[in-house]
Design a protein around this motif. Structure first.
Motif, mmCIF file in Angstrom:
data_model
loop_
_atom_site.group_PDB
_atom_site.id
_atom_site.type_symbol
_atom_site.label_atom_id
_atom_site.label_comp_id
_atom_site.label_asym_id
_atom_site.label_seq_id
_atom_site.Cartn_x
_atom_site.Cartn_y
_atom_site.Cartn_z
ATOM 1 N N CYS A 19 32.793 -14.323 2.622
ATOM 2 C CA CYS A 19 32.536 -13.079 3.364
ATOM 3 C C CYS A 19 32.046 -13.406 4.776
ATOM 4 N N PRO A 20 32.946 -13.762 5.686
ATOM 5 C CA PRO A 20 32.517 -14.042 7.062
ATOM 6 C C PRO A 20 31.932 -12.778 7.694
ATOM 7 N N PRO A 21 30.714 -12.828 8.202
ATOM 8 C CA PRO A 21 30.083 -11.611 8.717
ATOM 9 C C PRO A 21 30.864 -10.915 9.818
ATOM 10 N N ASP A 22 31.668 -11.684 10.575
ATOM 11 C CA ASP A 22 32.407 -11.062 11.673
ATOM 12 C C ASP A 22 33.792 -10.567 11.240
ATOM 13 N N HIS A 23 34.121 -10.686 9.959
ATOM 14 C CA HIS A 23 35.429 -10.210 9.491
ATOM 15 C C HIS A 23 35.404 -8.687 9.377
ATOM 16 N N PRO A 24 36.445 -8.002 9.845
ATOM 17 C CA PRO A 24 36.418 -6.529 9.830
ATOM 18 C C PRO A 24 36.332 -5.920 8.433
ATOM 19 N N ASP A 25 36.743 -6.659 7.407
ATOM 20 C CA ASP A 25 36.679 -6.108 6.050
ATOM 21 C C ASP A 25 35.284 -6.204 5.437
ATOM 22 N N GLN A 37 22.757 -15.000 4.453
ATOM 23 C CA GLN A 37 23.027 -15.044 3.026
ATOM 24 C C GLN A 37 23.660 -13.704 2.638
ATOM 25 N N LEU A 38 24.268 -13.679 1.454
ATOM 26 C CA LEU A 38 24.695 -12.402 0.906
ATOM 27 C C LEU A 38 23.491 -11.644 0.349
ATOM 28 N N CYS A 39 23.576 -10.330 0.340
ATOM 29 C CA CYS A 39 22.694 -9.509 -0.476
ATOM 30 C C CYS A 39 23.480 -9.179 -1.733
ATOM 31 N N TYR A 40 23.053 -9.693 -2.870
ATOM 32 C CA TYR A 40 23.807 -9.531 -4.107
ATOM 33 C C TYR A 40 23.624 -8.146 -4.730
ATOM 34 N N ASN A 41 22.929 -7.287 -3.995
ATOM 35 C CA ASN A 41 22.799 -5.885 -4.395
ATOM 36 C C ASN A 41 23.384 -4.940 -3.352
ATOM 37 N N ALA A 42 23.994 -5.495 -2.302
ATOM 38 C CA ALA A 42 24.531 -4.680 -1.202
ATOM 39 C C ALA A 42 23.479 -3.678 -0.726
ATOM 40 N N GLU A 46 25.532 1.165 -4.232
ATOM 41 C CA GLU A 46 26.333 0.785 -5.394
ATOM 42 C C GLU A 46 27.828 0.749 -5.096
ATOM 43 N N GLU A 47 28.319 1.676 -4.293
ATOM 44 C CA GLU A 47 29.739 1.680 -3.957
ATOM 45 C C GLU A 47 30.105 0.458 -3.116
ATOM 46 N N SER A 48 29.245 0.123 -2.167
ATOM 47 C CA SER A 48 29.484 -1.060 -1.339
ATOM 48 C C SER A 48 29.421 -2.330 -2.181
ATOM 49 N N LEU A 49 28.521 -2.347 -3.174
ATOM 50 C CA LEU A 49 28.398 -3.515 -4.045
ATOM 51 C C LEU A 49 29.670 -3.720 -4.854
ATOM 52 N N LEU A 50 30.267 -2.637 -5.339
ATOM 53 C CA LEU A 50 31.530 -2.752 -6.074
ATOM 54 C C LEU A 50 32.616 -3.351 -5.195
ATOM 55 N N ARG A 51 32.645 -2.931 -3.934
ATOM 56 C CA ARG A 51 33.654 -3.488 -3.009
ATOM 57 C C ARG A 51 33.379 -4.963 -2.717
ATOM 58 N N LEU A 52 32.104 -5.340 -2.628
ATOM 59 C CA LEU A 52 31.754 -6.740 -2.392
ATOM 60 C C LEU A 52 32.206 -7.615 -3.565
ATOM 61 N N LYS A 53 31.944 -7.170 -4.764
ATOM 62 C CA LYS A 53 32.366 -7.941 -5.944
ATOM 63 C C LYS A 53 33.880 -8.079 -5.988
ATOM 64 N N ASP A 54 34.557 -6.995 -5.719
ATOM 65 C CA ASP A 54 36.022 -7.029 -5.736
ATOM 66 C C ASP A 54 36.550 -7.956 -4.642
ATOM 67 N N TYR A 55 35.904 -7.943 -3.485
ATOM 68 C CA TYR A 55 36.332 -8.782 -2.353
ATOM 69 C C TYR A 55 36.217 -10.267 -2.719
ATOM 70 N N CYS A 56 35.090 -10.633 -3.330
ATOM 71 C CA CYS A 56 34.904 -12.039 -3.729
ATOM 72 C C CYS A 56 35.868 -12.415 -4.849
ATOM 73 N N ALA A 57 36.071 -11.517 -5.799
ATOM 74 C CA ALA A 57 36.986 -11.808 -6.899
ATOM 75 C C ALA A 57 38.405 -12.010 -6.385
ATOM 76 N N ARG A 58 38.808 -11.205 -5.402
ATOM 77 C CA ARG A 58 40.168 -11.343 -4.860
ATOM 78 C C ARG A 58 40.350 -12.679 -4.160
ATOM 79 N N LYS A 59 39.302 -13.206 -3.551
ATOM 80 C CA LYS A 59 39.392 -14.538 -2.946
ATOM 81 C C LYS A 59 39.666 -15.600 -4.008
#
Length: 425
Positions: A19-25, A37-42, A46-59
């Motif tokens: 999750c590069p901080p400067d990436h638009p996604d 560091q990441l915040c593992y609770n976004a 909760e909606e942002s956290l779901l997107r974060l998990k999905d983003y890492c899983a897709r990588k």
């Protein structure tokens, strides 16, 4: 290790490549207060956290696609690891959860990795993704630096550890414990009680986990440490009982040109890791007999002399890892060099009978003198009044420089080679 490009990364710490901080996604809620560091609770969204998990899983899924099972059958480990900073997120959600998780920050990481792993498993279960499925896939996170402790509570009555609520690790999620203790003492030494607590508590959460050890000073590879007092039969049997599946000793990351008996330690660790019933002393003897031939006994005497001296220093030194006059008085360094000189004399006959063997043995012996010769310059070189003459200093330089020219060593830091020090004299 997944990276922002979806290709494997050599980096050990990699959440910022996910999750590069400067990436638009990437969303602001995904990052800690300091942004490193990441915040593992976004941050409680909760909606942002779901997107974060999905983003890492897709990588991770992307990496599995790039390296399908047929062409890369043994690529079955993926790390999702904190960056190498001691600061972590202190948002209200993280602070609250940390109190509930036995005062451990790893509870949030476990829940995060469990969910990421579930997304990856669902993806691998799709028929069209069968070529990329890894039945033995492991997702590994770091318990490291400021956050080594498991989210578990100790029960004194039963002498057991129990996971904090909602902190059980899912199948295929593993921890990489990179912690300290006194890794120059035995695992059952009182100085290692806190470290055993860490291993024991993590063992209660998972059947398999990894260990990162610190038995050397990676910024001074010339400095002797008594790692075999830690990395011995007792330790490997203890690790086996606790379910350790993999271990890495950081001192082995200093390259192939090593002094201070690092090759001995690596050899013995390798043997014990393969068979925990093996005796440490047996493989110490085998090493010295094979590496030094007639000089084996003398070099072994040097090793145990150095080992005994180091343990006496380790009892009181607060700056172990540095060469100081109190830790390494000049007469002590001369005594160590005396062992080296005796060993060299014991192989002299090979100059006539087998010159090639003489060169090999001489190299092996002389490389172990680097610790002491370099200490002379490191400790006494800058002093106005030295315990030896200028002529002696030139003599020591004439002994050390040819060895340093043949090898490349790291000294006080990765950027300070021995030759740089010698050039000052």
């Amino acid at each position: 290790q997944a990276s922002s490009s979806g290709k494997p990364s050599a980096r050990i710490h990699n959440v910022m490549e996910y999750c590069p901080p400067d990436h638009p996604d990437c969303e602001p809620e995904w990052f800690s207060d300091g942004g490193n560091q990441l915040c593992y609770n976004a941050r409680g969204d909760e909606e942002s956290l779901l997107r974060l998990k999905d983003y890492c899983a897709r990588k991770i899924c992307n990496s599995l696609e790039i390296f399908p099972r047929a062409s890369a059958p043994f690529m079955n480990k993926v790390t999702l690891t904190i960056e190498d900073f001691t600061t972590h997120c202190n948002c209200n959600t993280c602070a609250t959860q940390m109190k509930e998780d036995a005062n451990s920050r790893c509870g949030a990481i476990i829940r995060f990795c469990n969910d990421v792993r579930a997304i990856v498993d669902d993806w691998m279960a799709q028929p069209e993704n069968e070529p990329y499925r890894r039945d033995t896939l492991e997702l590994v996170f770091f318990a490291y630096s400021a956050i080594p402790n498991a989210p578990a509570f100790y029960d004194e009555e039963t002498d057991t550890w129990e996971a904090a609520p909602n902190c059980e690790m899912a199948d295929g999620v593993d921890v990489y414990l990179a912690s300290g203790g006194d890794q120059n003492r035995g695992i059952y030494h009182e100085r290692n009680q806190a470290y055993r607590n860490q291993v024991d508590s993590w063992s209660s959460l998972t059947d398999i986990f990894w260990i990162w050890a610190y038995t050397g000073y990676h910024r001074n590879s010339t400095y002797f440490t008594d790692s075999l007092s830690f990395m011995n039969t007792d330790l490997f049997q203890y690790y086996a009982i606790k379910g350790v599946d993999y271990f890495f000793d950081e001192k082995n990351d200093t390259g192939t040109n090593t002094t201070a008996f690092k090759k001995l330690e690596t050899y013995v660790e390798f043997k014990l890791a393969w068979d925990t019933t093996r005796e440490t002393g047996k493989y110490i003897d085998k090493f010295f007999n094979a590496m030094y031939k007639e000089a084996g006994d003398t070099m072994k005497e040097l090793y145990f002399d150095l080992k005994t001296h180091y343990q006496s220093v380790n009892d009181w030194a607060t700056n172990a890892g540095s060469f100081t006059p109190k830790q390494y008085p000049y007469p002590v360094l001369l005594r160590f060099i005396g062992h080296i000189d005796k060993a060299l004399s014991e192989i002299e006959h090979y100059q006539v009978s087998d010159p090639d063997m003489y060169d090999v043995l001489k190299d092996r012996i002389e490389v172990e003198s680097v610790t002491f010769l370099y200490a002379i310059f490191n400790i006494y070189g800058p002093q106005v009044t030295r315990p030896f003459s200028d002529e002696d200093l030139k003599m020591w330089k004439s002994r050390l420089k040819p060895i340093a020219d043949r090898y490349v060593f790291s000294s006080a830091s990765y950027l300070s080679p021995i030759n740089g020090v010698l050039d000052s004299y």
